[in-house]
Design a protein around this motif. Structure first.
Motif, short mmCIF file in Angstrom:
data_model
loop_
_atom_site.label_atom_id
_atom_site.label_comp_id
_atom_site.label_asym_id
_atom_site.label_seq_id
_atom_site.Cartn_x
_atom_site.Cartn_y
_atom_site.Cartn_z
N VAL A 92 9.71 32.37 2.28
CA VAL A 92 10.86 31.59 2.55
C VAL A 92 10.91 30.38 1.63
O VAL A 92 12.09 29.89 1.21
N ALA A 93 9.79 29.69 1.52
CA ALA A 93 9.77 28.35 0.67
C ALA A 93 9.66 28.50 -0.75
O ALA A 93 9.59 27.39 -1.58
N LEU A 94 9.39 29.82 -1.19
CA LEU A 94 9.42 29.98 -2.72
C LEU A 94 10.51 29.31 -3.49
O LEU A 94 10.21 28.77 -4.59
N PRO A 95 11.92 29.54 -3.26
CA PRO A 95 12.70 28.63 -4.18
C PRO A 95 12.74 27.27 -3.95
O PRO A 95 13.25 26.88 -5.15
N SER A 96 12.10 26.89 -3.00
CA SER A 96 11.90 25.34 -2.96
C SER A 96 11.17 24.61 -4.29
O SER A 96 11.49 23.38 -4.88
N ASN A 97 10.73 25.53 -5.07
CA ASN A 97 9.84 24.94 -6.19
C ASN A 97 11.05 24.73 -7.24
O ASN A 97 10.58 23.47 -7.89
N VAL A 98 11.60 25.55 -7.55
CA VAL A 98 12.80 25.16 -8.81
C VAL A 98 13.78 24.28 -8.15
O VAL A 98 14.02 23.33 -8.94
N VAL A 99 14.33 24.32 -6.91
CA VAL A 99 15.27 23.28 -6.41
C VAL A 99 14.76 21.91 -6.62
O VAL A 99 15.45 21.14 -6.83
N ILE A 100 13.66 21.68 -6.01
CA ILE A 100 13.02 20.42 -5.89
C ILE A 100 12.63 19.98 -7.26
O ILE A 100 12.65 18.83 -7.53
N GLY A 101 12.21 20.87 -8.28
CA GLY A 101 11.88 20.44 -9.43
C GLY A 101 13.03 20.00 -10.30
O GLY A 101 13.05 18.98 -10.98
N LYS A 102 14.27 20.76 -9.99
CA LYS A 102 15.46 20.34 -10.82
C LYS A 102 15.77 18.96 -10.32
O LYS A 102 16.49 18.28 -11.05
N LEU A 103 15.80 18.74 -8.76
CA LEU A 103 16.25 17.70 -8.36
C LEU A 103 15.70 16.33 -8.63
O LEU A 103 16.17 15.29 -8.99
N SER A 104 14.14 16.49 -9.05
CA SER A 104 13.47 15.55 -9.74
C SER A 104 13.74 15.19 -11.10
O SER A 104 13.74 13.96 -11.54
N ASP A 105 14.39 16.19 -11.99
CA ASP A 105 14.87 15.75 -13.17
C ASP A 105 16.20 14.83 -12.99
O ASP A 105 16.27 14.21 -13.96
N ARG A 106 16.69 14.85 -11.95
CA ARG A 106 17.96 13.99 -11.78
C ARG A 106 17.74 12.64 -10.95
O ARG A 106 18.41 11.54 -11.34
N THR A 107 16.65 12.69 -10.46
CA THR A 107 16.35 11.34 -9.58
C THR A 107 14.90 11.02 -9.73
O THR A 107 14.87 9.60 -9.45
N GLY A 108 14.09 11.23 -10.54
CA GLY A 108 12.55 10.95 -10.80
C GLY A 108 11.78 11.47 -9.81
O GLY A 108 12.15 11.75 -8.80
N PRO A 109 10.32 11.83 -10.08
CA PRO A 109 9.63 12.47 -9.26
C PRO A 109 9.01 11.69 -8.17
O PRO A 109 8.49 12.15 -7.08
N ARG A 110 8.77 10.46 -8.53
CA ARG A 110 7.99 9.56 -7.66
C ARG A 110 8.38 9.59 -6.25
O ARG A 110 7.57 9.81 -5.29
N ASN A 111 9.46 9.20 -5.98
CA ASN A 111 9.96 8.78 -4.64
C ASN A 111 10.26 10.16 -4.02
O ASN A 111 9.91 10.41 -2.89
#
Length: 427
Positions: free
Chosen positions: A70-89
């Motif tokens: 179930v969690a597999l898609p979260s890799n790409v979704v969270i990675g894409k979100l980090s491209d827009r917001t930054g990875p640290r926070n």
């Protein structure tokens, strides 16, 4: 002591001294804390769920399997979100989510709640893996492979120490001991998140004006091919954790202590040599070369492991330890090469999305590995060992043309967007 010997010892010491850059030291501290807790939990956590809470092993296995898928898609979704917001926070937030999920285990009593908790934890784990790769790339810069190698060595050492502490809980075999492991592991997530506040924010990299695709990684066929090949080679990790324990205990005359012995050999060699091996992998060319070499190593070791089934206890033990040493060399090459290819072939403005897809491949491979390697190395043994070796060799051999295709694709994109691109890989 001669000058030459002193110089050699000094060169060796430089491989293991703490990095000078503040961001690198912060990441080292984060890894030490995070993986120590993981080592504790991997040793004693599942026993908490079975021996203390009362779930059956099949219920725990089902919950973890479903959660991982179930969690597999979260890799790409969270990675894409980090491209827009930054990875640290975002990484700090996910560590807090993992900590809350771990605390939730202290209150879980029914299977539905175990499943919900496992899904939340799996999303945190897989998202954190993606963001960790992005942070290492941003913090490491041109020395990212060396930093990643150093962190991997630290991770193995810290996890071994955590496993030793978890082993005490297993020996005590009480609810209080198991619950202590769960609570201490939960605390390590919050402490690890707090250490990350000392990292720079790493603002998002703007996308080129001509970049219009909403999910560019899905249209990047060559990168997807590299991801698939790396995922296939990722099966080699489960040789140590799945195939060999079952093979040694059920199909060889070697003493069962060899299950622990090969794990110790692997851990020690990774700690000692990951940094030294990783420094030779600096670009796509050296990465593809390391993948090829790893593929040949895995072919040899898988074939040798198959032969141990017909040897005496002494010779089976000798061959197992020797081949695990060689297998670990292949693991060191693969770890460095996979990390560098994932970053080298990804555009800077979409590192999170690309690392998420690369992590997706790794997570998918690890999800199917237990069943697949049990089928190949136990049910189809010894021929299945040879088939596994051939698959690992194939993934290494195809890495060069796949990397060349990815670089050619970036060359075209670079010409259109006027950005620098990398050179090709030797066949």
């Amino acid at each position: 002591m001669s000058d030459s010997l002193a110089a050699r010892l000094g060169a060796v010491a430089r491989h293991y001294r703490l990095p000078e850059e503040r961001a690198h030291r912060v990441l080292v501290g984060f890894i030490l804390i995070n993986t120590f807790g993981q080592g504790m939990y991997l040793t004693a956590g599942l026993l908490y769920l079975t021996r203390s809470v009362g779930f059956s092993a099949s219920e725990v296995g089902l919950a973890l399997t479903v959660a991982g898928v179930v969690a597999l898609p979260s890799n790409v979704v969270i990675g894409k979100l980090s491209d827009r917001t930054g990875p640290r926070n975002l990484a700090m937030l996910l560590l807090a989510v993992e900590g809350l999920a771990m605390l939730g285990l202290a209150a879980v009593r029914t299977f539905p709640w175990l499943l919900v908790d496992a899904v939340v934890a799996a999303i945190g784990v897989q998202g954190s893996r993606t963001l960790r790769a992005v942070l290492v790339s941003r913090a490491g810069g041109s020395s990212r492979v060396r930093l990643r190698s150093y962190l991997r060595a630290v991770s193995n050492l810290s996890m071994a120490l955590g496993s030793a502490v978890g082993g005490v809980a297993v020996q005590l075999d009480s609810r209080a001991a198991y619950l202590t492991v769960v609570l201490v592991n939960a605390a390590t997530f919050f402490v690890a998140a707090a250490t990350m506040i000392r990292l720079p924010r790493y603002e998002p990299v703007p996308a080129p004006a001509a970049a219009t695709a909403r999910t560019p990684v899905l249209r990047d066929g060559p990168f997807m091919a590299v991801t698939a090949l790396n995922a296939l080679m990722t099966l080699q990790y489960s040789v140590l954790t799945v195939a060999l324990p079952l093979w040694i205990s059920e199909h060889t005359e070697a003493p069962r202590i060899m299950v622990s012995a090969v794990l110790i050999v692997n851990t020690v060699l990774v700690v000692l040599f990951q940094v030294r091996v990783g420094q030779g992998v600096v670009d796509a060319r050296s990465s593809a070369r390391a993948m090829r070499a790893a593929g040949f190593v895995f072919m040899v070791t898988c074939a040798a492991f198959a032969l141990t089934g017909g040897l005496s206890p002494l010779w089976a033990s000798v061959l197992l330890l020797t081949m695990m040493s060689l297998h670990t060399l292949g693991e060191l090459w693969h770890a460095a090469a996979g990390f560098e290819l994932a970053h080298h072939l990804a555009p800077e403005h979409a590192q999170g999305e690309y690392q998420g897809m690369f992590s997706f491949g790794i997570s998918a491979a690890m999800a199917v590995a237990p069943g697949l390697l049990t089928l190949l190395c136990i049910d189809w043994a010894p021929q299945g060992w040879y088939l596994l070796g051939a698959l690992l060799l194939l993934s290494g051999l195809l890495a060069t043309p796949a990397a060349n295709a990815a670089i050619a694709s970036r060359t075209v994109a670079g010409a259109e967007h006027e950005v620098p691109v990398a050179k090709g890989v030797e066949a």
